[in-house]
Every structure is written in C-alpha cells, then in structure tokens.
Design a protein around this motif. Structure first.
Motif, PDB file in Angstrom:
ATOM      1  N   ARG A 165       0.833  -1.211   0.000  1.00  0.00           N
ATOM      2  CA  ARG A 165       0.000   0.000   0.000  1.00  0.00           C
ATOM      3  C   ARG A 165       0.868   1.262   0.000  1.00  0.00           C
ATOM      4  O   ARG A 165       0.582   2.227  -0.699  1.00  0.00           O
ATOM      5  N   GLU A 166       1.941   1.250   0.763  1.00  0.00           N
ATOM      6  CA  GLU A 166       2.822   2.422   0.858  1.00  0.00           C
ATOM      7  C   GLU A 166       3.496   2.705  -0.488  1.00  0.00           C
ATOM      8  O   GLU A 166       3.536   3.854  -0.944  1.00  0.00           O
ATOM      9  N   LEU A 167       4.012   1.653  -1.119  1.00  0.00           N
ATOM     10  CA  LEU A 167       4.736   1.857  -2.384  1.00  0.00           C
ATOM     11  C   LEU A 167       3.775   2.260  -3.497  1.00  0.00           C
ATOM     12  O   LEU A 167       4.100   3.116  -4.329  1.00  0.00           O
ATOM     13  N   SER A 168       2.601   1.662  -3.519  1.00  0.00           N
ATOM     14  CA  SER A 168       1.697   2.025  -4.618  1.00  0.00           C
ATOM     15  C   SER A 168       1.155   3.437  -4.404  1.00  0.00           C
ATOM     16  O   SER A 168       0.971   4.175  -5.373  1.00  0.00           O
ATOM     17  N   HIS A 195      10.529   1.207   4.175  1.00  0.00           N
ATOM     18  CA  HIS A 195      10.799   0.524   2.900  1.00  0.00           C
ATOM     19  C   HIS A 195      10.749   1.493   1.733  1.00  0.00           C
ATOM     20  O   HIS A 195      11.524   1.368   0.783  1.00  0.00           O
ATOM     21  N   LEU A 196       9.837   2.429   1.794  1.00  0.00           N
ATOM     22  CA  LEU A 196       9.778   3.437   0.727  1.00  0.00           C
ATOM     23  C   LEU A 196      11.087   4.248   0.719  1.00  0.00           C
ATOM     24  O   LEU A 196      11.696   4.461  -0.335  1.00  0.00           O
ATOM     25  N   LEU A 248       4.570   0.883  -9.481  1.00  0.00           N
ATOM     26  CA  LEU A 248       3.674  -0.157  -9.999  1.00  0.00           C
ATOM     27  C   LEU A 248       4.044  -1.454  -9.294  1.00  0.00           C
ATOM     28  O   LEU A 248       5.123  -2.005  -9.517  1.00  0.00           O
ATOM     29  N   VAL A 249       3.167  -1.883  -8.416  1.00  0.00           N
ATOM     30  CA  VAL A 249       3.511  -2.999  -7.540  1.00  0.00           C
ATOM     31  C   VAL A 249       2.922  -4.302  -8.077  1.00  0.00           C
ATOM     32  O   VAL A 249       1.740  -4.368  -8.410  1.00  0.00           O
ATOM     33  N   VAL A 250       3.765  -5.312  -8.130  1.00  0.00           N
ATOM     34  CA  VAL A 250       3.348  -6.669  -8.471  1.00  0.00           C
ATOM     35  C   VAL A 250       3.567  -7.512  -7.214  1.00  0.00           C
ATOM     36  O   VAL A 250       4.597  -7.388  -6.557  1.00  0.00           O
ATOM     37  N   VAL A 251       2.568  -8.343  -6.876  1.00  0.00           N
ATOM     38  CA  VAL A 251       2.656  -9.149  -5.656  1.00  0.00           C
ATOM     39  C   VAL A 251       2.838 -10.617  -6.034  1.00  0.00           C
ATOM     40  O   VAL A 251       2.150 -11.121  -6.923  1.00  0.00           O
ATOM     41  N   LEU A 252       3.770 -11.267  -5.342  1.00  0.00           N
ATOM     42  CA  LEU A 252       3.929 -12.718  -5.488  1.00  0.00           C
ATOM     43  C   LEU A 252       3.736 -13.341  -4.108  1.00  0.00           C
ATOM     44  O   LEU A 252       4.425 -12.955  -3.155  1.00  0.00           O
ATOM     45  N   ASP A 253       2.809 -14.272  -4.000  1.00  0.00           N
ATOM     46  CA  ASP A 253       2.500 -14.861  -2.691  1.00  0.00           C
ATOM     47  C   ASP A 253       1.863 -16.218  -2.943  1.00  0.00           C
ATOM     48  O   ASP A 253       1.076 -16.356  -3.880  1.00  0.00           O
TER      49      ASP A 253
END
Ligand code: NAD
Length: 331
Positions: free
Chosen positions: A18-21, A235-236, A26-31
C-alpha cells in the motif's frame, strides 16, 4: 517503475504494497497465500497478483518474464521461531531456497535493487543492549539462521554481480494501518498485541505471560515494538535510498525503545477499554530478557524516524482493526 513484493498478502507485505503504490510505484505481488490473505490487497486494488511458491523457480520466473522490475522487496517466507526448531526443512526450503531462487532471477533479469526482510533473531542472545548492527550474529534457531544465510548471500551477490541491497532487521512489528482495514491475521497467532485483543474480544479466556522472573523491572520480557506503518515507510525510504545510489548493507528497524509485556497489556487495555485477564506460564525456550535496537544507522542512512511507534498509538491502531475485523479479514 515496477517493483515486486513477495509475501505481499502477509501482514507486513500488504502494508508495504500500500505504501509503495501510494507513492506511485507499480507494484506486483507474489504470494503463495499459505498464510497471507488476498483480502489484504483491498477490493479496488490494481495490483497484479501471482500466486506462486518461492521454492518453485519455474513458477516464479513466469512473473519475471512479464515485468521489468527495478526492485524486489522480499518479505515472503516463514517466521515462527518455535516451528522453525521442529521443522527446519520447511524453513530452509521457503526462506533459503526460495530466496536463492529470487536472487538468481534478479541476476538473470538484471534487477538492480533488493530489499530483504531480515530479523533481530539473527543476533541471538544480545551481549549488549541496545543492539547495534555490528553486534555478533549468533542466531539460536533455524528461523534466524535462514535469515542470516540470506544476508550472507546478498553480500555475495553485491560483490559478484553488483546487486544493490538493504537487509532490514525488523524488531517486533505491531499495530495496523490507521485506516482500520489492514492488520494482522495469523493462524496460529504468536504475537502479543493480537493475542491480548483476542482476550478482550472474548475469543480467549486469558493471555499467557511467558515468564515473570526475567531480570527486568517487572519480571517480564522487554521488546522493541515498531509500528507496521513506520516499517512500511522505511521501505519506501530504503527503495529511494537505493535508487539514489546509496550504499548497501544491513539496518536495524525498530523503535529504539523497550517495553515490557505488562506495558503492552496496559496499552491494549487502555485502547479497548476492557481489562485483559492474564495468567503466568513458563518461559519459552531461548527467550532473552531484553531486545532493543540501536537505530542510529537507519536514522542516518534513510533519514527515517519512528512516528507511530509509541505503545498507545500501536495499540489504538491495532484495536481499530480488530474491532472491525474480530476474526480477521473474513469477518
Ligand atoms: N512480524 C514480525 O514482527 C517480523 C519480525 C522480523 C522479521 N519479520 C519478517 O518479515 C516478513 C513478513 O512477516 P509477516 O509478519 O508479515 O508474516 P506473514 O506470515 O503475515 O507474511 C508472510 C507472507 O509470505 C507468504 N509466503 C510464505 N511462504 C511463501 C512461499 N514459499 N512462497 C510465496 N509466498 C510465501 C505468506 O502467504 C504470507 O503472505 C517475514 O519474512 C518475516 O520473517 C517479521
């Protein structure tokens, strides 16, 4: 600019997403959704989600093939200290093989930057407190050893391939997003704030205090609690630090202040307006009396300072989430 967040459906990963977006990445999530929740990404999210196991290099590569990542933020993995003692295979599989798969793909696809979720567990029994980054690294369980192995791998990738990285050594992460829709939802839950609130919500009879005979003022363990929102903001700043050519290395990420278990219980009682019944239990194996971070280096390198990491704010934010989601995201 595309950024991959592994474990982005987990407690910490979802806050970082949420912070980075919000900052325009442009955030891609891998989980693999083994402990994470798709709901944590929000209903109106525009993130790409790859449901993949980090141990499966072929599956993970399909994600790298379709994007041009500038950074990998690697929060995915297993993190239960006790479980890691009984089941080292799973911990070395997810945390070491999974991370090495990612590093190999970063080399292959020329990803220049890497942020790693490390832990204060790599210090083991502190020889002095507050703990500085140059403290000896002597983890006492498989969880800590797997994280230390990846810190070493990062240093090797830096030397051999020029990968820029920061390993962020989290202390006890707690709290929730101030909006009340993002928080902790683990099963089993081992963290203190959620377990205290489960008692307040009537889901548990009492909160077990593991040891009241530690050499601390009230006999309970002292830990350094950092608000998850402060941690996400770090992290940002860490990503910007690497993008601006800042040095690689390891940084403690805590509040720099210690609080006892009973301090936390009192803060939770104040936040929810209910009394929380406690019972005394035996010490957990390997538990140390005091763990507090020296945060001079992260202040200097990232110009980061904790803003929400006082106990009352952590408890108030966590309670806002638990009052709305008493049984996690599904409630
Ligand atoms: N919570 C803390 O206080 C704390 C302290 C120090 C370090 N850390 C580290 O921070 C990271 C995040 O912790 P958290 O509390 O958010 O944990 P979490 O369990 O909530 O999140 C971990 C996420 O990783 C995913 N995952 C696990 N194994 C995977 C695999 N093999 N492949 C793909 N995805 C996988 C899970 O589904 C989950 O979404 C972990 O690496 C942990 O070691 C956490």
């Amino acid at each position: 600019m595309e950024v991959l967040v592994t474990g982005g459906c987990g407690f910490i990963g979802a806050h970082i997403v949420r912070e980075l977006s919000a900052a325009g990445f442009l955030v891609v999530v891998l989980d693999d959704l083994s402990s994470g929740h798709i709901e944590s990404l929000g209903s109106s999210c525009d993130f790409s989600l790859y449901q993949a196991d980090l141990r499966d290099a072929i599956e993970v590569e399909s994600c790298f093939r379709q994007h041009m990542f500038q950074c990998v933020v690697h929060t995915g993995g297993l993190s239960l200290h006790g479980e890691s003692v009984d089941d080292p295979e799973s911990y070395y599989g997810a945390n070491v093989i999974g991370s090495l798969n990612l590093l190999a793909l970063c080399k292959q696809y020329e990803v220049p930057h890497f942020l790693f979720s490390s832990t204060c567990a790599i210090y083991g029994h502190p020889q002095q407190v507050p703990i500085r980054e140059d403290h000896p690294l002597l983890p006492t369980n498989s969880y800590g050893r797997t994280k230390l192995a990846i810190e070493h791998a990062l240093a090797s990738y830096r030397e051999a391939h020029g990968l820029n990285y920061l390993a962020l050594r989290y202390f006890n992460t707690a709290g929730a997003h101030p909006g009340g829709d993002l928080g902790e939802d683990h099963e089993p839950e081992t963290h203190l704030f959620p377990n205290a609130f489960r008692v307040a919500l009537g889901q548990r009879e009492q909160l077990t205090i593991h040891g009241r005979d530690f050499p601390t003022p009230d006999g309970t363990c002292i830990r350094d609690y950092v608000h998850v929102q402060d941690l996400a903001r770090a992290h940002l700043l860490a990503l910007r630090h690497l993008l601006n050519g800042g040095p690689s290395g390891s940084l403690n990420l805590g509040s720099g202040r210690g609080h006892s278990v009973l301090d936390v219980v009192r803060a939770c009682e104040k936040a929810c307006g209910k009394s929380i019944r406690i019972q005394e239990g035996p010490r957990r194996p390997g538990e140390v009396p005091v763990l507090v971070a020296d945060i001079a280096r992260i202040r200097e390198w990232l110009h980061w300072t904790p803003e929400r990491s006082d106990l009352d704010t952590i408890a108030a934010d966590a309670w806002r989430y638990f009052a709305r989601h008493p049984r996690g995201y599904k409630s």
